[in-house]
Design a protein around this motif. Structure first.
Motif, PDB file in Angstrom:
ATOM      1  N   ARG A 191       0.808  -1.221   0.000  1.00  0.00           N
ATOM      2  CA  ARG A 191       0.000   0.000   0.000  1.00  0.00           C
ATOM      3  C   ARG A 191       0.840   1.270   0.000  1.00  0.00           C
ATOM      4  N   GLY A 192       2.148   1.130  -0.026  1.00  0.00           N
ATOM      5  CA  GLY A 192       3.015   2.304  -0.025  1.00  0.00           C
ATOM      6  C   GLY A 192       3.338   2.828   1.351  1.00  0.00           C
ATOM      7  N   ALA A 193       3.151   2.016   2.388  1.00  0.00           N
ATOM      8  CA  ALA A 193       3.494   2.444   3.741  1.00  0.00           C
ATOM      9  C   ALA A 193       5.007   2.580   3.875  1.00  0.00           C
ATOM     10  N   ALA A 194       5.446   3.382   4.830  1.00  0.00           N
ATOM     11  CA  ALA A 194       6.878   3.645   5.008  1.00  0.00           C
ATOM     12  C   ALA A 194       7.655   2.361   5.293  1.00  0.00           C
ATOM     13  N   SER A 195       7.087   1.495   6.139  1.00  0.00           N
ATOM     14  CA  SER A 195       7.776   0.238   6.467  1.00  0.00           C
ATOM     15  C   SER A 195       7.869  -0.670   5.245  1.00  0.00           C
ATOM     16  N   GLN A 196       6.802  -0.688   4.424  1.00  0.00           N
ATOM     17  CA  GLN A 196       6.824  -1.504   3.211  1.00  0.00           C
ATOM     18  C   GLN A 196       7.875  -0.993   2.232  1.00  0.00           C
ATOM     19  N   LYS A 197       7.962   0.329   2.097  1.00  0.00           N
ATOM     20  CA  LYS A 197       8.970   0.911   1.221  1.00  0.00           C
ATOM     21  C   LYS A 197      10.375   0.564   1.703  1.00  0.00           C
ATOM     22  N   ARG A 198      10.562   0.659   3.021  1.00  0.00           N
ATOM     23  CA  ARG A 198      11.882   0.359   3.582  1.00  0.00           C
ATOM     24  C   ARG A 198      12.288  -1.078   3.288  1.00  0.00           C
ATOM     25  N   HIS A 199      11.382  -2.017   3.556  1.00  0.00           N
ATOM     26  CA  HIS A 199      11.695  -3.431   3.329  1.00  0.00           C
ATOM     27  C   HIS A 199      11.948  -3.718   1.854  1.00  0.00           C
ATOM     28  N   LEU A 200      11.168  -3.077   1.003  1.00  0.00           N
ATOM     29  CA  LEU A 200      11.298  -3.327  -0.432  1.00  0.00           C
ATOM     30  C   LEU A 200      12.619  -2.783  -0.964  1.00  0.00           C
ATOM     31  N   ILE A 201      12.993  -1.571  -0.548  1.00  0.00           N
ATOM     32  CA  ILE A 201      14.239  -0.973  -1.015  1.00  0.00           C
ATOM     33  C   ILE A 201      15.444  -1.772  -0.525  1.00  0.00           C
ATOM     34  N   ILE A 202      15.403  -2.182   0.752  1.00  0.00           N
ATOM     35  CA  ILE A 202      16.505  -2.978   1.297  1.00  0.00           C
ATOM     36  C   ILE A 202      16.626  -4.304   0.540  1.00  0.00           C
ATOM     37  N   SER A 203      15.485  -4.946   0.259  1.00  0.00           N
ATOM     38  CA  SER A 203      15.494  -6.224  -0.463  1.00  0.00           C
ATOM     39  C   SER A 203      16.045  -6.066  -1.874  1.00  0.00           C
ATOM     40  N   GLN A 204      15.619  -5.004  -2.558  1.00  0.00           N
ATOM     41  CA  GLN A 204      16.106  -4.764  -3.918  1.00  0.00           C
ATOM     42  C   GLN A 204      17.604  -4.477  -3.936  1.00  0.00           C
ATOM     43  N   ASN A 205      18.050  -3.673  -2.980  1.00  0.00           N
ATOM     44  CA  ASN A 205      19.479  -3.361  -2.913  1.00  0.00           C
ATOM     45  C   ASN A 205      20.313  -4.615  -2.650  1.00  0.00           C
ATOM     46  N   LEU A 206      19.854  -5.445  -1.715  1.00  0.00           N
ATOM     47  CA  LEU A 206      20.582  -6.683  -1.395  1.00  0.00           C
ATOM     48  C   LEU A 206      20.616  -7.618  -2.596  1.00  0.00           C
ATOM     49  N   LEU A 207      19.479  -7.742  -3.283  1.00  0.00           N
ATOM     50  CA  LEU A 207      19.442  -8.616  -4.459  1.00  0.00           C
ATOM     51  C   LEU A 207      20.344  -8.098  -5.568  1.00  0.00           C
ATOM     52  N   ALA A 208      20.375  -6.778  -5.754  1.00  0.00           N
ATOM     53  CA  ALA A 208      21.254  -6.195  -6.772  1.00  0.00           C
ATOM     54  C   ALA A 208      22.717  -6.439  -6.429  1.00  0.00           C
ATOM     55  N   ILE A 209      23.049  -6.294  -5.135  1.00  0.00           N
ATOM     56  CA  ILE A 209      24.426  -6.533  -4.683  1.00  0.00           C
ATOM     57  C   ILE A 209      24.817  -7.996  -4.890  1.00  0.00           C
ATOM     58  N   ILE A 210      23.864  -8.898  -4.710  1.00  0.00           N
ATOM     59  CA  ILE A 210      24.139 -10.330  -4.877  1.00  0.00           C
ATOM     60  C   ILE A 210      24.180 -10.724  -6.351  1.00  0.00           C
ATOM     61  N   ILE A 211      23.241 -10.192  -7.146  1.00  0.00           N
ATOM     62  CA  ILE A 211      23.076 -10.676  -8.525  1.00  0.00           C
ATOM     63  C   ILE A 211      24.238 -10.262  -9.419  1.00  0.00           C
ATOM     64  N   ILE A 212      24.882  -9.123  -9.141  1.00  0.00           N
ATOM     65  CA  ILE A 212      25.980  -8.670 -10.006  1.00  0.00           C
ATOM     66  C   ILE A 212      27.183  -9.607  -9.908  1.00  0.00           C
ATOM     67  N   PRO A 213      27.738  -9.849  -8.707  1.00  0.00           N
ATOM     68  CA  PRO A 213      28.862 -10.799  -8.653  1.00  0.00           C
ATOM     69  C   PRO A 213      28.459 -12.218  -9.019  1.00  0.00           C
ATOM     70  N   LEU A 214      27.211 -12.594  -8.719  1.00  0.00           N
ATOM     71  CA  LEU A 214      26.745 -13.934  -9.079  1.00  0.00           C
ATOM     72  C   LEU A 214      26.762 -14.113 -10.600  1.00  0.00           C
ATOM     73  N   SER A 215      26.343 -13.087 -11.337  1.00  0.00           N
ATOM     74  CA  SER A 215      26.356 -13.164 -12.805  1.00  0.00           C
ATOM     75  C   SER A 215      27.782 -13.313 -13.334  1.00  0.00           C
ATOM     76  N   ILE A 216      28.694 -12.559 -12.737  1.00  0.00           N
ATOM     77  CA  ILE A 216      30.096 -12.638 -13.166  1.00  0.00           C
ATOM     78  C   ILE A 216      30.674 -14.014 -12.872  1.00  0.00           C
ATOM     79  N   ILE A 217      30.359 -14.552 -11.696  1.00  0.00           N
ATOM     80  CA  ILE A 217      30.877 -15.867 -11.304  1.00  0.00           C
ATOM     81  C   ILE A 217      30.329 -16.970 -12.209  1.00  0.00           C
ATOM     82  N   VAL A 218      29.015 -16.940 -12.449  1.00  0.00           N
ATOM     83  CA  VAL A 218      28.394 -17.981 -13.269  1.00  0.00           C
ATOM     84  C   VAL A 218      28.911 -17.907 -14.701  1.00  0.00           C
ATOM     85  N   SER A 219      29.078 -16.712 -15.228  1.00  0.00           N
ATOM     86  CA  SER A 219      29.631 -16.567 -16.570  1.00  0.00           C
ATOM     87  C   SER A 219      31.063 -17.087 -16.629  1.00  0.00           C
TER      88      SER A 219
END
Length: 454
Positions: A191-219
């Protein structure tokens, strides 16, 4: 979920693409399905008659299928790296193209591994790969890495879509009830609540941090399957970064072509602007120069070393009677022409950049072919030369049919997904003249809240 004026305008401009399938999309979908059916018939022949219907034999055990696998899986890695970097560094002009990159990531990682299965002679023993794996085999680790990467890329795309799913849920779209229910489920109560935004941004940032080196490693793991052999053209210490750079280069080209197609089809000139093509064009030029350097290093070291086996492969690659014209096309169209088109201001236009990218992508597919086939056509033992039919590879029509079926599947997925989500993300857009404002204040408020909570 509330949208600002610019976001609402972007959504209204694209909502008809979700509400209606459209005659043009239907025609293209039928065309792609016909190619997939042709590929299905070719697969039936391959299963019923065996690999004898292909051009693969004792020496050339890999052909078009492994070329397609390397190409598509490389696109997936490139999409993940590009989307991850644009998200983490909050590149303002990159927001409209992040979703295209994420879509390319997921679709390619679905299509690519299918070609590996086509190399398997006994589908009834496919489960043995998981029951009796050899830990010391790089292929086992490649399977595990790709499966892990697949889960990560799905999550990365889904996290980026949650806000938009909430928009679709609340927009009162003229869509079937099942589709409305699907959006409600996928929005998971956002619904766009502050806590929901916080959790979503943290999750996206963590996934981005993980997916970049993971892509390099798998390649890199994929490149080591070739680099750990003693075959000429493969046994090279630069194959790891060479594969990663090649994946990024081809992925950037496909992204430019996809951006051009969607811009023309859905009239998204306000969101895929000339600036996007120019900026991605500069990225393409830098990647082209780096890729050209690695290609030159590969050819020069093998030629200068003058080892008999390496020399045979080099002679095949540069002999006009064998693969000389293919090599010329791969290097001229794949490296030199894109640099020239983007370097010259008069040709630094969306149409020219997209055209150069299109042919560059084809040239890089040819380059993958030149990496695989000429090496396998160079036998290790002189006695193998006597069996010319087994040494020389020529792709058969079932292989080509399955190749075009894979390409059609790639395009069909893009067509279908664009009927469920907007191509340009709605919730993340900001006014062009204030690219950082909303995102910066929102992230700052969330960071303060996290610090206070801690």
């Amino acid at each position: 979920m509330e949208l600002n004026t610019y976001q609402q305008e972007a959504f209204n401009y694209q909502r008809s693409n979700i509400e209606k399938f459209g005659k043009k999309n239907l025609i293209w979908s039928v065309f792609f399905l016909l190619w997939i059916l042709a590929g299905g018939y070719a697969l039936y022949l391959q299963i019923s008659k065996g690999h004898v219907v292909t051009g693969m034999r004792d020496n050339v055990v890999w052909g078009l299928f492994i070329v397609n696998f390397i190409f598509f899986i490389g696109l997936s890695y490139a999409g993940a790296i590009i989307a991850g970097l644009l998200h983490l560094f909050k590149v303002p002009w990159g927001k409209p193209i992040i979703r295209l990159a994420q879509m390319m990531t997921v679709i390619s990682v679905i299509v690519g591994p299918i070609f590996i299965l086509l190399c398997v002679g006994r589908f009834d023993r496919l489960h043995h790969l998981f029951i009796y794996p050899r830990i010391q085999s790089p292929m086992t680790w490649d399977v595990l890495a790709i499966m892990t990467y697949f889960v990560g890329s799905i999550l990365f795309l889904y996290m980026a879509l949650i806000k938009d799913f909430a928009v679709y849920r609340d927009a009162g779209l003229n869509i079937p009830a099942w589709k409305q229910k699907l959006y409600k489920i996928l929005a998971i109560g956002y619904r766009g609540a502050a806590s929901q935004k916080r959790h979503l941004i943290i999750s996206q940032n963590l996934l981005a941090i993980i997916i970049i080196p993971l892509s390099i490693i798998v390649s890199s793991i994929l490149s080591w399957i070739f680099g750990m052999t003693l075959r000429p053209g493969w046994h090279s210490t630069i194959f790891g970064p060479y594969f990663v750079l090649g994946a990024l280069y081809s992925g950037c080209g496909v992204l430019i072509v996809a951006m051009w197609v969607y811009r023309r089809m859905y009239k998204l000139d306000s969101y895929f602007t000339d600036k996007h093509f120019t900026n991605l064009g500069y990225c393409l030029m830098v990647l082209s120069a780096g890729y050209g350097y690695f290609t030159f290093s590969e050819y020069f070291t093998d030629w200068f070393g003058s080892a008999k086996w390496d020399s045979e492969v080099i002679n095949k690659l540069f002999n006009p009677a064998q693969y000389g014209w293919w090599t010329l096309f791969a290097n001229l169209v794949g490296i030199i022409i894109p640099i020239l088109i983007i370097a010259i201001p008069k040709t630094r236009k969306p149409n020219w950049i997209a055209l150069a990218s299109f042919f560059m992508v084809i040239a890089l597919w040819v380059k993958r072919y030149l990496i695989i086939v000429p090496t396998l056509e160079t036998p290790a033992l002189p006695m193998e030369d006597t069996r010319a039919a087994y040494v020389k590879y020529s792709a058969t029509w079932p292989e080509w049919a399955l190749t075009f079926a894979g390409i059609a599947t790639f395009f069909l997925f893009f067509t279908i997904i664009s009927k469920f989500v907007t191509v340009v993300p709605v919730s993340g857009l900001e006014e062009p003249h204030h690219p950082h404002a909303h995102d910066h204040h929102e992230q700052t408020a969330i960071q303060k809240e996290v610090i206070q909570t801690a």
